[in-house]
Design an enzyme around this catalytic site. Structure first.
Site, mmCIF file in Angstrom:
data_model
loop_
_atom_site.group_PDB
_atom_site.id
_atom_site.type_symbol
_atom_site.label_atom_id
_atom_site.label_comp_id
_atom_site.label_asym_id
_atom_site.label_seq_id
_atom_site.Cartn_x
_atom_site.Cartn_y
_atom_site.Cartn_z
ATOM 1 N N ASP A 108 11.618 -2.112 0.723
ATOM 2 C CA ASP A 108 11.633 -2.142 1.754
ATOM 3 C C ASP A 108 12.217 -1.221 2.504
ATOM 4 O OD1 ASP A 108 13.132 -3.850 1.674
ATOM 5 O OD2 ASP A 108 12.704 -4.583 3.673
ATOM 6 N N ASP A 167 15.328 0.321 -2.188
ATOM 7 C CA ASP A 167 15.040 -0.643 -3.262
ATOM 8 C C ASP A 167 13.823 -0.978 -2.134
ATOM 9 O OD1 ASP A 167 15.447 -1.774 0.071
ATOM 10 O OD2 ASP A 167 15.575 -3.224 -0.555
ATOM 11 N N ASP A 223 15.601 -1.152 2.966
ATOM 12 C CA ASP A 223 16.792 -1.908 4.049
ATOM 13 C C ASP A 223 18.036 -1.543 2.862
ATOM 14 O OD1 ASP A 223 16.584 -4.022 2.668
ATOM 15 O OD2 ASP A 223 16.912 -5.153 3.599
ATOM 16 N N SER A 236 11.504 -8.056 -0.045
ATOM 17 C CA SER A 236 12.202 -6.846 -0.018
ATOM 18 C C SER A 236 12.623 -6.187 -1.747
ATOM 19 C CB SER A 236 13.731 -7.561 0.300
ATOM 20 O OG SER A 236 14.998 -7.410 0.223
#
Length: 580
Positions: free
Chosen positions: A308, A306, A310, A147
């Site tokens: 990734d 961000d 999400d 993340s």
């Protein structure tokens, strides 16, 4: 011999040890402090999967710790799911160090069990992995990502057959299977060639992306004639060196937003995230280059995802002509108001808004003004996803879900927070209000005027090591055993203890059962719609305190917030002083 030394000797003495890892260990063979850090424990598999610094050792993320987790996952799937081998597992990965290698190691480990895998040929966002589970009908999904953690980290998230992250009951069973394996160096694997020969490895290119984008037409809240026309909105977008660039651009094209300016330096897929201190849109420094671009092109809205993809951050111009970054709570409430304003009242009666217990109560006030029920879950989007799954059975209508940490989901075709959906809808919402002569900040002020001025914040105390663990436990025990009845001159009306699953109504001390999973969290609900919530972090040596206040003015709310923080800090200081 110490446990960590035994683990180190096992690794360094293994003739087949992966050469880069062996080289790393040889370079520090005389540094006992460093070796102890690498081997004193195993990385812990929790409800979010596993995450750690990439490197050698049982306390690091590497091909062996990945294999160990996936070996346990395979046993769990075969024992708990049907038609596992044919349905298979879908695997995606982001742009971090070793991400593709870890994805292939995942496929190699599952292949030993005859479990088919679908693996993307290049980096993809987390929400696309969630969608891919549902698209292919697999029994699980695996996302290789850390993340928005620092560059040296990577991780692995596991998704269930519904496309949501594992809930605690599922994660605990997987963890039990992982712990049955005593030697991570001996996990059997197939080679990539063997996987392809046995047709156990299927490479995925653009099929899922295209299907995902076809779903986008269902999330718009505008009539078709408006949807099909070009939108007058100047947009600046940055993926912060991550995975969102292609799908956000294509999504904006689907919604007919032609004027999109990207931050060129941050399109580059860079695992070092060189242009930002942290690739986290929750932190305002991540918007620096986007703001510079915004001033040059006179942008109406700035978007940042961000790595990734999400989480989404949004900034809009204020009356002074500078950009204001919206909080996750603020953007979520704007979304709720926009969605419910543009939803047929027939669907509102049975509609549900989902949020976490540490997310703003302004959301509740806004939703209830439309006659819509708000359902609270524990912290973590996996709980929102599980609630949506239950609505598939009960017939309740999912309208929107969000959490204060910049996570939003509009449609249940994905079962995790989705910054791509959110980016496109933020632009649609901003363009709608622009046609009404308003900015998102103007609309937010209207909500505050109608529903009181809500302000939220979160503070944390880091308490490391064995002593820190005891201190965190002491704080939680003290606020349970000696509960507040008043905080900063605000009366406590309810105490919700999620560890025991009870709500206590004051002053009569009547008790009610909380219909939520058990978690070491305590929430104090105070008079006049104020609250605070205490919970130890699940991934860091911290205790977190979330605050939510409301007042007749911003000034009143900010003063109240400061008073609450002061009262809690004073209580914490006293508890820590007493146990020293």
């Amino acid at each position: 011999m110490n446990i960590w030394k035994k683990a180190y000797e096992k690794w360094i003495g293994n003739e087949q040890l992966h050469p880069p890892l062996k080289k790393e260990l040889q370079s520090i063979q005389y540094n006992e402090e460093k070796l102890q850090e690498l081997f004193h424990k195993d990385l812990t598999f929790g409800t979010g999967g596993i995450r750690g610094v990439v490197g050698a050792g049982t306390n690091r993320l590497n091909i062996y710790t990945i294999r160990k987790v996936i070996h346990g996952l395979a046993h769990y799937l075969l024992a708990n799911c049907v038609n596992v081998k044919d349905r298979g597992v879908v695997i995606a990965y982001d742009n971090r160090y070793m991400s593709k290698e870890f994805a292939i190691e995942t496929a190699k480990t599952l292949g030993v069990f005859g479990i088919k895998t679908y693996v993307f040929t290049s980096i993809r966002p987390t929400p696309l992995l969630s969608y891919a589970v549902r698209y292919f009908g697999t029994v699980a999904g695996v996302m290789i990502t850390a993340s928005h953690n620092p560059p040296e980290y990577n991780g692995l998230k596991v998704y269930n057959e519904d496309g949501g992250q594992l809930i605690p009951e599922e994660a605990n069973e997987v963890m039990q299977e992982i712990q049955k394996l005593d030697n991570e160096l001996k996990v059997p694997i197939l080679s990539e060639i063997e996987l392809e020969e046995k047709e156990l490895l299927i490479w995925v290119e653009n099929e899922v992306d295209d299907a995902y984008l076809q779903e986008f037409v269902q999330i718009t809240r505008q009539p078709n004639d408006v949807f099909q026309t070009k939108r007058d909105l100047k947009i600046v977008f940055t993926p912060l060196h991550g995975t969102a660039y292609d799908l956000v651009r294509r999504g904006l094209d689907v919604f007919h937003f032609p004027e999109v300016h990207v931050v060129e330096e941050q399109i580059i897929s860079d695992p070092e995230f060189k242009t930002v201190e942290s690739p986290n849109p929750e932190e305002h420094q991540a918007f620096q280059l986007a703001m510079e671009k915004g001033y040059k092109v006179d942008a109406d809205i700035l978007l940042a995802t961000d790595p990734d993809a999400d989480r989404l951050g949004v900034a809009v111009k204020n009356k002074a002509g500078t950009y204001t970054v919206l909080t996750g709570n603020q953007l979520g409430c704007l979304f709720i108001d926009y969605i419910l304003t543009h939803t047929d009242p027939i669907f509102l009666k049975n509609g549900r808004i989902l949020k976490t217990i540490v997310t703003t109560e302004l959301a509740t006030s806004v939703a209830e003004s439309y006659g819509v029920e708000v359902v609270n879950t524990l912290t973590g989007f996996k709980y929102i996803a599980d609630e949506i799954r239950q609505y598939d059975e009960t017939g309740e209508t999912y309208l929107f879900g969000f959490e204060e940490s910049y996570g939003y989901l509009f449609s249940g075709f994905v079962r995790d927070k989705d910054a791509i959906q959110a980016a496109v809808m933020a632009c649609e919402m901003a363009e709608f209000w622009k046609r009404q002569g308003k900015t998102l900040l103007d609309v937010l002020e209207d909500l505050y005027e109608k529903h009181r001025f809500h302000v939220e914040d979160m503070t944390s105390i880091t308490l490391e090591g064995v002593s820190g663990t005891k201190q965190i436990e002491a704080i939680m025990n003290d606020v349970r055993d000696n509960p507040f009845t008043e905080i900063a001159s605000l009366q406590v009306e309810k105490i919700e203890d999620y560890l025991v699953g009870e709500r206590k109504i004051l002053p009569e001390e009547r008790q009610e059962t909380l219909d939520l999973p058990k978690e070491n969290t305590i929430k104090y609900i105070l008079e006049n719609n104020n609250w605070l919530c205490l919970r130890p972090s699940g991934t860091e040596p911290k205790i977190k305190c979330y605050y939510g206040v409301s007042g007749k003015s911003k000034e009143e709310s900010k003063i109240r917030l400061t008073s609450l923080k002061g009262a809690i800090e004073q209580r914490f200081d006293q508890i820590l002083k007493n146990i020293k």
